[in-house]
Structures are given as C-alpha cells and as structure tokens.
Design an enzyme around this catalytic site. Structure first.
Site, short mmCIF file in Angstrom:
data_model
loop_
_atom_site.label_atom_id
_atom_site.label_comp_id
_atom_site.label_asym_id
_atom_site.label_seq_id
_atom_site.Cartn_x
_atom_site.Cartn_y
_atom_site.Cartn_z
N SER A 140 0.70 -1.10 -0.09
CA SER A 140 0.00 -0.03 -0.13
C SER A 140 0.75 1.25 -0.11
O SER A 140 2.17 1.20 0.36
CB SER A 140 -0.85 -0.10 1.32
OG SER A 140 -1.14 1.16 1.34
N TYR A 154 -1.90 -0.65 10.25
CA TYR A 154 -2.13 -1.12 8.89
C TYR A 154 -1.08 -0.59 8.17
O TYR A 154 -0.32 -1.41 7.35
CB TYR A 154 -3.55 -0.41 8.23
CG TYR A 154 -3.71 -0.58 6.72
CD1 TYR A 154 -4.19 -1.73 6.16
CD2 TYR A 154 -3.22 0.43 5.76
CE1 TYR A 154 -4.59 -2.05 5.01
CE2 TYR A 154 -3.49 0.04 4.47
CZ TYR A 154 -3.95 -1.00 3.90
OH TYR A 154 -4.26 -1.35 2.80
N1 LIG Z 1 -8.67 -0.28 -2.13
C1 LIG Z 1 -7.63 0.25 -1.92
O1 LIG Z 1 -7.43 1.69 -2.01
C2 LIG Z 1 -6.28 -0.14 -1.47
C3 LIG Z 1 -5.16 0.38 -1.35
C4 LIG Z 1 -3.90 -0.18 -0.99
C5 LIG Z 1 -3.94 -1.28 -0.52
N2 LIG Z 1 -4.71 -2.24 -0.76
C6 LIG Z 1 -4.72 -3.65 -0.41
O2 LIG Z 1 -5.55 -4.37 -1.47
C7 LIG Z 1 -5.77 -5.87 -0.94
C8 LIG Z 1 -7.29 -5.96 -1.53
O3 LIG Z 1 -8.13 -5.27 -0.80
P1 LIG Z 1 -9.45 -4.39 -1.36
O4 LIG Z 1 -9.12 -3.22 -1.65
O5 LIG Z 1 -9.87 -5.26 -2.66
O6 LIG Z 1 -10.51 -4.65 -0.16
P2 LIG Z 1 -11.87 -5.67 -0.29
O7 LIG Z 1 -12.76 -5.43 -1.20
O8 LIG Z 1 -12.37 -5.58 1.15
O9 LIG Z 1 -11.13 -7.23 -0.35
C9 LIG Z 1 -10.71 -7.87 0.65
C10 LIG Z 1 -10.38 -9.08 0.27
O10 LIG Z 1 -9.87 -9.91 1.21
C11 LIG Z 1 -10.13 -11.02 1.64
N3 LIG Z 1 -10.16 -11.35 3.13
C12 LIG Z 1 -10.05 -10.55 4.05
N4 LIG Z 1 -9.71 -11.19 5.15
C13 LIG Z 1 -9.39 -12.45 4.73
C14 LIG Z 1 -9.19 -13.70 5.61
N5 LIG Z 1 -9.11 -13.78 6.74
N6 LIG Z 1 -9.02 -15.02 4.63
C15 LIG Z 1 -9.27 -14.55 3.25
N7 LIG Z 1 -9.57 -13.57 2.74
C16 LIG Z 1 -9.74 -12.66 3.50
C17 LIG Z 1 -11.82 -10.75 1.43
O11 LIG Z 1 -12.37 -12.07 1.05
P3 LIG Z 1 -13.66 -12.75 2.34
O12 LIG Z 1 -14.05 -11.62 3.02
O13 LIG Z 1 -14.50 -13.56 1.29
O14 LIG Z 1 -12.76 -13.63 2.82
C18 LIG Z 1 -11.55 -9.97 0.12
O15 LIG Z 1 -11.84 -10.80 -0.95
C19 LIG Z 1 -5.63 -5.61 0.68
O16 LIG Z 1 -4.52 -6.13 0.84
C20 LIG Z 1 -5.71 -3.91 0.73
O17 LIG Z 1 -4.81 -3.92 2.21
C21 LIG Z 1 -6.03 -1.54 -1.07
#
Ligand SMILES: NC(=O)c1ccc[n+]([C@@H]2O[C@H](COP(=O)([O-])OP(=O)(O)OC[C@H]3O[C@@H](n4cnc5c(N)ncnc54)[C@H](OP(=O)(O)O)[C@@H]3O)[C@@H](O)[C@H]2O)c1
Length: 249
Positions: A140, A154
């Site tokens: 991130s 985080y």
């Molecule tokens: N969106 C942004 O702006 C942003 C920016 C920087 C970094 N990121 C990173 O990108 C990644 C994806 O996040 P996102 O933005 O796509 O958020 P999101 O839509 O909330 O997706 C998070 C994903 O992680 C899975 N997850 C969470 N806890 C889990 C667990 N204990 N076991 C298995 N799967 C788990 C969820 O699946 P289930 O709930 O179905 O298990 C979901 O598919 C994360 O690592 C986040 O920190 C996002």
C-alpha cells in the site's frame, strides 16, 4: 502458454478485478477467499466471458495458517504448477494505539502481516520446488512512511510485507523466481466503499488495470496508478515530518 495465477482475497475489490483482467489476458486462475458464494459467481462470470479460461475456487480463511498451506498445495495439484501467487487478502481495520482497540489492531496485524507471511511461505515452498514462479505482494502507499491514528498498524503491516518481499528478491536475484511489490494508492473497493470523499481515488477497473500492467511486466516495485502516487510516494518518504503530515490526512 497460459500462466496460472493464484489470488487470495479474490471474492471482492482488487482481487476479483485482477482475476477478471488476468483472465482477459489469457491466464488460468486459482481463486480463494472465505465467501465462496462470491467466488463461484465470479468464476461463472469469467468462464462465460472467456470460455478457454480455467478457473478453480477454494474456500480459504488466510488466518487459518495450516489451511493456507493445504489450499495452496491443492491448487498446485489441480493445475500441475502455479506460476504466480498474488498475496492480496487484507483488511483495513485500525484505531489509534493506546485507545483500547488492541483487538482491531491485532486483527489487522494478524491478517495483513502474519497471514501474508503464511501465504508467502506456502507460495515459496511451491516456487522453490518448481524452480520458478512470480510472487506478487499487495502492499500500500501507506507503507511509504509511518502513518498516524487509525492507519498506524495498517501502514506498519504493509511496510512489513513489502520488506518480506524485498528480502526474498535479494535472496533470489539471478534465479527464475521473481518478486514484485505493488503499492496501490486509493482504489474503490469494499474496503473504502463507505467513505465518499477519498483523495485521488480511481475506479476499481482503472486502478486494477495499472496493477495488472505492473504485475505482467514483473516490476520489482510499482506505485499504482503512477500518477499521482509515484511523486506522492516520493514526497511522503522524503519531506520533513511537518510537511509530510499534511499529506497523511
Ligand atoms: N482499495 C484500496 O484503496 C487499497 C489500497 C492499498 C492497498 N490495498 C490492499 O489491497 C488488498 C485488497 O483489498 P481491497 O481494497 O480489494 O478490499 P476488499 O474489497 O475489502 O477485499 C478484501 C479481500 O480480502 C479478503 N480477506 C479479508 N480477510 C480475509 C481472511 N481472513 N481470509 C481470506 N480472505 C480474506 C476478502 O475476502 P473474504 O471476506 O471473502 O474472505 C476480500 O476478498 C488488501 O491487501 C488491501 O490492504 C487496497
């Protein structure tokens, strides 16, 4: 030749969209998350859009570390080899340190760091045995510098996973195992859907297109989308703290 990519946290947001965009580029997919109904819907959608694509799904809670190894090994058995693993599952909970919410910060530290370590171990076990593979760590922009308040834990987890990957890259230089770290800026997903005004936020499709482009090029480090996050990342890292704090919100 089709590349097989394993994505954790593929049930929503960046993970689900990476699956769609990689399938459009001809990749086979091993998708896991806890919400298997979402995974099955996604797999059906991808198979009908790209009839040649092979998509397998498995339930996985990445905090169950034994299951991480079992599921990764099972996917390898399904496909014969796994060419790429995207360590993507994560959450964005957090509270200022010392305000009584150790539970939230511990959960973030567990899923985003310890469980990412488990996924990396499981991926590396496969890659070392195969003699090749591409590890992709979803970090991130918050990893660029220690962040205040709700983002402190985080950001520390995201710096931690970037360091894990960097250490592996140093170890594996000159081998057929490659390591990429992706530093996304704000991209629309379930993680931020309830927050209306987010600076520089882009759509899931646009943000993930930038991620997929960097991943396919096997970049060592990629801040995505490059504008404005490459210069903002540099500023976050190098500005004196009183100025950097203004960028941290
Ligand atoms: N969106 C942004 O702006 C942003 C920016 C920087 C970094 N990121 C990173 O990108 C990644 C994806 O996040 P996102 O933005 O796509 O958020 P999101 O839509 O909330 O997706 C998070 C994903 O992680 C899975 N997850 C969470 N806890 C889990 C667990 N204990 N076991 C298995 N799967 C788990 C969820 O699946 P289930 O709930 O179905 O298990 C979901 O598919 C994360 O690592 C986040 O920190 C996002």
């Amino acid at each position: 030749m089709a590349t097989t990519t394993l994505i954790t946290g593929a049930s929503s947001g960046l993970g689900a969209e990476m699956a769609r965009q990689l399938a459009a580029r001809g990749h086979d997919l091993a998708l896991c998350a806890r919400r298997t109904d979402r995974l099955s819907e996604l797999a059906d959608e991808i198979r009908s859009a790209h009839p040649g694509a092979r998509v397998e799904v498995r339930a996985l809670d990445v905090d169950d570390h034994d299951a991480v190894f079992e599921v990764f090994r099972a996917f390898r058995a399904d496909f014969g080899s796994i060419d790429r693993v995207v360590v993507n599952a994560g959450l964005g909970k957090g509270a200022p340190l010392g305000t009584g919410r150790f539970d939230a910060n511990r959960q973030t530290a567990m899923t985003n760091f310890v469980s990412a370590l488990a996924q990396t171990e499981a991926a590396m076990e496969i890659f070392r045995d195969q003699g090749h593979g591409h590890l992709v760590m979803i970090s991130s922009m918050s990893a660029m510098r220690g962040m205040p308040k709700t983002a402190t834990t985080y950001a520390a987890t995201k710096a931690g996973v970037a360091h894990l990957a960097d250490g592996l890259r140093a170890e594996l230089h000159g081998t057929r195992i490659r390591v990429s770290v992706v530093y996304p800026g704000y991209i629309r997903s379930e993680m931020n859907e309830s927050i209306r005004k987010v600076p520089f936020i882009v759509s899931t499709e646009k943000g993930v297109a930038a991620i997929v482009d960097a991943v396919e090029k096997e970049k060592a480090h990629a801040s995505v989308p490059a504008w404005p996050w490459v210069p903002l990342g540099f500023a976050l890292r190098h500005l004196p703290l009183p100025l950097a704090r203004r960028l941290m919100g």
